[in-house]
Design an enzyme around this catalytic site. Structure first.
Site: not given
Length: 536
Positions: A113, A240, A292, A353, A388
């Site tokens: 990811e 997100h 992100r 998110h 994060r």
């Protein structure tokens, strides 16, 4: 209602603590709805951990620190990463059906990811959280030492300085339990517990658009703050990058793993001559695999620059069999809405998110108040910093959940004082409950408009002014009328909104998820924003 441990919240953090304690402790799990209605069950991507010899703890730590924009606590990060494999092995032992791969070292498929330099995300197709939660739910429902209180809403914790007469406990208050409302009957119950654990998740519903479930109303953060706990880094709200854009798709997340497996972000037909072009390379050399915060800001920039309602995420170049095997949930849901991801791009927009900040805790979940713990998204251990890293959240739930249980198990027994019953003698039934719905809508709209992906001092000041007015209205309402779950959630949301804005106003720089047009530069030294409540 007397227990050794009362756990508020039934996500992965709460269930992990409960299962590790249940052999030796009498445990209560208090859940606002059913056990599966929290955010953990919605997690798609997976859990990040070092599970392959080609990977290392050093690499995972380094990736986390880079994503966290210099604000991660390195000791906390290292601890959680180094305990990742045993956390995964514990979940496997519980029976979690992770996707298998016979060619992999551990026999499980690992995906990649954004922000990760290696394939280290173990997953159960594209519904990892649900697979984990269903497995652990069966365990807690069957355990004789665990009592479940579904459809029960926590109101506030009970600390020694709130008792009459006050109970001395050193120089600071101690937590002895909490008040909880039974949603079905309206009755308020007093839970007495030697140790209380907040595992209530984040606060996504403070914003208009979010991937979070309706339960994510910041309850634990607000409760801990009112009790006297510090909170940290509340300005870092993770958006997100890819939430499905469709009028009939409420809060449906498109997992980061889509981009990890080659998905490309492109401009939609509304972009005119540039339709179909990729735009991420112009924003970051890592393209679609940037962290992100970078990807969300890039999408926000392109949408505002071109007047777009969405952008496209295209993975149709991958074989249909691959997509149906790895992303069955997304494939099925999009197909229901008329989007065939094997042939068409997916329209996406950013949405709130994850709450990166929260209640200040150590690595065993201990807060500033003895007897009160916080684990999971409600807490701020220092792992997530200013942004994060994908799939570190479920890892934190299991690792810190286990450490919390070990700390509680090693704690000496205490004799709780008599706790007061809930006093509703001076309140009446509400005359106009439409006030709650109106205030809820107003709060979420101005938080989206004024405290979003890109911020300014003027916008934050406007938000703070409105929050103060709302707080006054809600506090008056709370004092005079009987409580309801909607009122309790609204009260918590406005408290959390205030913490987010105050934290954002205290940061005179742009870092990670907090981007200010008035302070676009990043300061040389990264410092957390810590708020300390006044003793009430």
């Amino acid at each position: 209602m007397k227990f050794d441990v009362a756990i508020v919240g039934s996500g992965l953090a709460g269930l992990s603590v409960a299962l590790h304690l249940a052999q030796t402790r009498k445990v209560a799990i208090i859940s606002k709805r059913t056990l599966l209605d929290g955010a953990s069950a919605w997690a798609q991507g997976g859990i990040a951990a070092v599970l392959d010899s080609g990977d290392s703890h050093e690499q995972h730590v380094a990736d986390t620190l880079v994503a966290g924009a210099g604000l991660c606590d390195e000791t906390a990060t290292r601890y959680i990463v180094e305990h990742g494999r045993e956390a995964i092995e514990w979940l496997i032992d519980q029976g979690v059906p992770f996707t298998r791969d016979a060619s992999a070292e551990m026999g499980f498929h690992l995906t990649r990811e954004g922000g990760h330099g290696q394939r280290r995300i173990i997953h159960a197709a594209d519904a990892t959280g649900y697979a984990v939660q269903v497995t652990l739910e069966q365990k807690v429902r069957a355990h004789p030492n665990i009592s479940l209180f579904e459809h029960h809403v926590a109101i506030d914790v009970i600390t020694s300085d709130k008792l009459r007469p006050k109970v001395a406990h050193g120089s600071q208050p101690r937590c002895y339990g909490l008040h909880v409302q039974d949603v079905n009957s309206g009755e308020v119950l007093t839970f007495e517990a030697e140790q209380t654990v907040l595992a209530t998740g984040g606060a996504g519903k403070v914003y208009l658009y979010t991937t979070n479930p309706d339960t994510a109303t910041g309850d634990g953060i607000a409760m801990a703050w009112r009790a006297g706990c510090r909170v940290s880094n509340m300005e870092f709200i993770q958006f997100h990058p890819t939430c499905l854009y469709h009028p009939y798709a409420k809060s449906f997340l498109i997992t980061e793993a889509i981009r990890g497996e080659g998905g490309l972000l492109k401009l939609p037909p509304e972009a005119g001559a540039q339709a179909g072009e990729r735009f991420m390379p112009a924003h970051d050399a890592r393209g679609e695999l940037a962290p992100r915060d970078v990807v969300a800001r890039a999408i926000d920039f392109e949408m505002k620059k071109r007047g777009l309602d969405y952008v496209n995420l295209d993975i149709s170049h991958q074989p249909p069999e691959f997509l149906m095997e790895h992303f069955p949930t997304i494939y099925a849901r999009c197909l229901e809405l008329g989007i065939d991801i094997t042939q068409q791009p997916i329209p996406v927009v950013p949405a709130v998110h994850f709450t990166c900040g929260g209640v200040v805790t150590d690595l065993a979940g201990r807060t500033d108040i003895p007897g009160l713990y916080a684990v999971g998204e409600v807490a701020c251990t220092g792992l997530h910093g200013a942004n994060r890293l994908a799939s570190n959240s479920l890892l934190e739930c299991v690792v810190v959940g286990r450490a919390c249980a070990q700390q509680i198990a090693a704690s000496p027994a205490i004799a709780n004082p008599a706790l007061p019953d809930w006093d509703a003698s001076r309140v009446t039934n509400a005359d106009e409950e439409v006030v709650i719905a109106h205030n809820w809508d107003e709060l979420r709209r101005f938080m989206w408009n004024y405290v979003g992906i890109v911020r300014t001092t003027k916008r934050l000041e406007r938000a703070l002014h409105r929050i103060k007015l709302l707080k006054e209205e809600i506090d008056e309402y709370y004092r005079n009328f009987r409580i309801t779950p909607d009122l309790l959630e609204l009260r918590n949301l406005v408290e959390v909104a205030h913490l987010i804005v105050k934290s954002a106003m205290s940061r005179h720089e742009s870092r990670g998820l907090h981007y200010s047009r008035d302070f676009p530069d990043t300061l040389p030294k990264a410092l957390p924003s810590v708020l300390t409540p006044r003793r009430r």
